[in-house]
Design an enzyme around this catalytic site. Structure first.
Site, PDB file in Angstrom:
ATOM      1  N   LYS A  40     -25.444  43.984   7.536  1.00 46.23           N
ATOM      2  CA  LYS A  40     -26.551  43.407   8.303  1.00 46.23           C
ATOM      3  C   LYS A  40     -27.081  42.148   7.624  1.00 46.23           C
ATOM      4  O   LYS A  40     -27.405  42.166   6.440  1.00 46.23           O
ATOM      5  CB  LYS A  40     -27.670  44.440   8.427  1.00 46.23           C
ATOM      6  CG  LYS A  40     -28.647  44.208   9.525  1.00 46.23           C
ATOM      7  CD  LYS A  40     -29.529  45.453   9.647  1.00 46.23           C
ATOM      8  CE  LYS A  40     -30.474  45.358  10.804  1.00 46.23           C
ATOM      9  NZ  LYS A  40     -29.923  45.589  12.105  1.00 46.23           N
ATOM     10  N   GLY A  45     -28.509  43.381  -0.142  1.00 43.05           N
ATOM     11  CA  GLY A  45     -27.120  43.339  -0.610  1.00 43.05           C
ATOM     12  C   GLY A  45     -26.291  42.294   0.116  1.00 43.05           C
ATOM     13  O   GLY A  45     -25.479  41.594  -0.486  1.00 43.05           O
ATOM     14  N   CYS A  46     -26.510  42.170   1.408  1.00 40.81           N
ATOM     15  CA  CYS A  46     -25.748  41.203   2.199  1.00 40.81           C
ATOM     16  C   CYS A  46     -26.137  39.776   1.834  1.00 40.81           C
ATOM     17  O   CYS A  46     -25.292  38.874   1.836  1.00 40.81           O
ATOM     18  CB  CYS A  46     -25.953  41.464   3.685  1.00 40.81           C
ATOM     19  SG  CYS A  46     -25.280  43.075   4.197  1.00 40.81           S
ATOM     20  N   THR A  47     -27.394  39.577   1.493  1.00 42.90           N
ATOM     21  CA  THR A  47     -27.844  38.252   1.070  1.00 42.90           C
ATOM     22  C   THR A  47     -27.220  37.885  -0.271  1.00 42.90           C
ATOM     23  O   THR A  47     -26.720  36.766  -0.446  1.00 42.90           O
ATOM     24  CB  THR A  47     -29.385  38.203   1.010  1.00 42.90           C
ATOM     25  OG1 THR A  47     -29.902  38.462   2.322  1.00 42.90           O
ATOM     26  CG2 THR A  47     -29.876  36.847   0.531  1.00 42.90           C
ATOM     27  N   ALA A  50     -23.508  37.053   0.375  1.00 38.72           N
ATOM     28  CA  ALA A  50     -23.336  35.768   1.053  1.00 38.72           C
ATOM     29  C   ALA A  50     -23.644  34.608   0.108  1.00 38.72           C
ATOM     30  O   ALA A  50     -22.934  33.598   0.099  1.00 38.72           O
ATOM     31  CB  ALA A  50     -24.228  35.703   2.295  1.00 38.72           C
TER      32      ALA A  50
END
Length: 150
Positions: A40, A45-47, A50
């Site tokens: 998401k 974590g995704c930030t 990325a």
């Protein structure tokens, strides 16, 4: 859940990016491609993941890699994520989850005693001929670039 293996032909896809432009596997023929599936946009974590790829993007390009992130987020959310984090690569919006299922990254997850369907953080490295050369299932968000180029 995972049904693809190293050496398999990568499944084709035809899904839109944050701007509504369609991307297909064939567009990347002749290039090395990093497809990273993440749960998401704008979550911690995704930030981190990325931004690790953003910070090493020029090095990836220098080694012949193109990068695409894929989630089930809608395009406006992806646009905001790209703008906020200054991401130099496209994020694909697989809201119908076809690509997620084709790559075997959509399935049952467990978190804090609850079970639910979601995206398993996974990265596929695909060679210029469209063959999967690496599958990273234990993604280290802070060290993802190093995992890709090891």
């Amino acid at each position: 859940m995972m049904h693809l293996n190293v050496g398999d032909k990568a499944p084709d896809f035809n899904i839109p990016d944050e701007n509504g432009n369609l991307h297909t596997l064939n567009q990347y023929k002749g290039k090395k491609l990093v497809l990273y599936f993440y749960p998401k946009a704008s979550t911690p974590g995704c930030t981190v993941q990325a931004c690790n790829l953003r910070d090493n993007y020029e090095a990836l390009l220098a080694q012949g890699f193109e990068v695409l992130g894929i989630s089930a987020d809608e395009q406006p959310k992806l646009q905001k994520f790209i703008e906020k984090q200054n991401l130099p690569f496209h994020l694909l919006s697989d809201i119908d989850k076809k690509m997620l299922k084709d790559y075997g990254v959509w399935g049952l997850k467990k978190f804090m005693g609850k079970e639910y369907d979601g995206i398993h953080r996974t990265t596929f490295v695909i060679n210029p001929d469209g063959i999967i050369t690496e599958i990273i299932t234990k993604v280290k968000t802070k060290e993802h670039y190093a995992q890709i180029v090891k």
